[in-house]
Design an enzyme around this catalytic site. Structure first.
Site, PDB file in Angstrom:
ATOM      1  N   HIS A  70     -11.495   3.058 -13.589  1.00 22.08           N
ATOM      2  CA  HIS A  70     -11.856   1.931 -12.730  1.00 22.08           C
ATOM      3  C   HIS A  70     -10.598   1.088 -12.541  1.00 22.08           C
ATOM      4  CE1 HIS A  70     -16.127   2.552 -14.405  1.00 22.08           C
ATOM      5  NE2 HIS A  70     -16.056   3.075 -13.200  1.00 22.08           N
ATOM      6  N   GLU A  73      -9.684  -2.433 -14.273  1.00 24.86           N
ATOM      7  CA  GLU A  73      -9.756  -2.551 -15.736  1.00 24.86           C
ATOM      8  C   GLU A  73      -8.341  -2.355 -16.277  1.00 24.86           C
ATOM      9  OE1 GLU A  73     -12.912   0.057 -16.996  1.00 24.86           O
ATOM     10  OE2 GLU A  73     -14.359  -0.915 -15.677  1.00 24.86           O
ATOM     11  N   HIS A 165     -11.614   1.564 -21.238  1.00 25.26           N
ATOM     12  CA  HIS A 165     -12.159   0.705 -20.191  1.00 25.26           C
ATOM     13  C   HIS A 165     -12.191  -0.739 -20.664  1.00 25.26           C
ATOM     14  CE1 HIS A 165     -14.037   3.817 -17.456  1.00 25.26           C
ATOM     15  NE2 HIS A 165     -13.794   4.543 -18.530  1.00 25.26           N
ATOM     16  N   GLU A 229     -14.900   0.780 -24.646  1.00 22.57           N
ATOM     17  CA  GLU A 229     -14.892  -0.513 -23.956  1.00 22.57           C
ATOM     18  C   GLU A 229     -14.169  -1.531 -24.840  1.00 22.57           C
ATOM     19  OE1 GLU A 229     -15.991  -1.136 -20.979  1.00 22.57           O
ATOM     20  OE2 GLU A 229     -17.146   0.681 -20.510  1.00 22.57           O
TER      21      GLU A 229
END
Length: 343
Positions: A70, A73, A165, A229
């Site tokens: 993404h 990010e 991420h 994450e």
């Protein structure tokens, strides 16, 4: 020629080169560092690194580390760029075969999560669906699958993949990892130790095969893969990189082939959740009853209505359930959120 010049031309580093050439179809080039480490630029944002043949690989492993699947990010992208710069500058030796990936360079330039379609929903062959024909992100997913396949074939050592991420919303647990579902597979203790070393204290066990990058490498390549994450989305240059020292140090240690350090509080145990339900946009007058600003890991009491449509009304069962990745603004058929419970 200076190795970085061969790889990155006039750009000061890998990230700058990737941003400057985001849509370019560059030829494959290679360079050798003074210590014998060989680097191949396979494409924009994709580097394959091989230590010299006489150097030991104490952990007997090969690693894939990706960021920027993404494009907005940015912190994990900056981490990988910094580690690569350290290596090129001779600050430490590489001990294992390594594939480094900046996933979606055009979205990185735009500062957007994606341009046409969410790249992290296009793996495990999903990129071949007719509705994605001709889209650059589908072509990128296809290319990344092939690069990873080749890397796995060339390096039959134990393979791990960490897809890094940051989240688009706040989280009650800042750093957490998702372990893709593969029938019969259990999380190895050494992988749990690595997550704790990286200051990732929470693990989610997924309940079915998915279309994410880490699902592809785990299911198809038999890698020990994790979507990791690491905090909140910020633009390039706006990240507090001191909050990422744990993962940066843990990755560097793996790249160098050093042993896992002893666990230290507060990162001496993992809190484990399991996914119990995946919410999908059904398009049948779908209504999602979670506020747009809710944090990941927000818990809902039994009998709370989470979503409904013309056919279904989903209520929390007899045990509270928490939500992660809530996002009502997704196309029909894609994930709106995951409901989880402590294991």
């Amino acid at each position: 020629m200076i190795p970085s010049r061969e790889l990155f031309e006039s750009s000061p580093d890998w990230l700058a080169h990737t941003l400057a050439n985001a849509t370019a179809d560059l030829p494959k080039v290679s360079a050798t560092l003074p210590d014998g480490t060989h680097i191949i630029r396979k494409a924009v944002g994709v580097l394959q690194l091989t230590p010299p043949p006489d150097r030991a690989n104490p952990n007997q492993e090969a690693l894939i580390v990706s960021a920027g699947i993404h494009g907005n990010e940015t912190a994990p992208i900056e981490i990988l760029n910094a580690l690569l710069s350290e290596l090129v500058n001779g600050e430490w030796p590489l001990a294992c075969p390594l594939l480094l990936i900046m996933g979606n360079p055009p979205a990185m330039v735009a500062g957007e999560r994606f341009l046409d379609v969410n790249l992290n929903r296009l793996f495990n062959g999903t990129h071949g669906k007719p509705e994605y024909d001709g889209l650059p992100e589908a072509d990128r997913a296809r290319f990344l699958e092939e690069v990873c396949r080749q890397f796995a074939m060339e390096h039959p050592q134990a393979l791990s993949h960490y897809d890094l991420h940051t989240a688009i919303r706040p989280s009650q647990r800042e750093k957490f990892a998702l372990y893709p579902f593969v029938e019969g597979r259990q999380v190895p203790e050494a992988q749990c130790d690595f997550l704790l070393e990286a200051e990732v204290g929470t693990l989610l066990l997924q309940h079915k095969a998915g279309t994410t990058f880490s699902s592809f490498t785990s299911f198809v390549l038999n890698a020990e893969s994790f979507t990791v994450e690491l905090g909140k989305v910020h633009p390039f240059g706006m990240n507090d990189l001191t909050r990422f020292e744990g993962v940066k140090n843990a990755l560097r240690r793996r790249f160098c082939g050093e042993p896992t350090p002893a666990k230290q509080p507060p990162f001496d145990h993992l809190t484990v959740f399991e996914v119990v339900y995946e919410i999908l946009n059904t398009a049948k007058n779908f209504q999602f009853h979670i506020p747009d600003d809710v944090a990941n890991f927000t818990e809902y009491a039994p009998d709370t209505v989470i979503w409904e449509d013309d056919d279904t009304c989903y209520r929390v069962g007899s045990i509270p359930e928490a939500i992660v990745f809530p996002n009502r603004d997704v196309p029909v058929g894609q994930r709106v959120g995951l409901l989880i419970r402590p294991r």
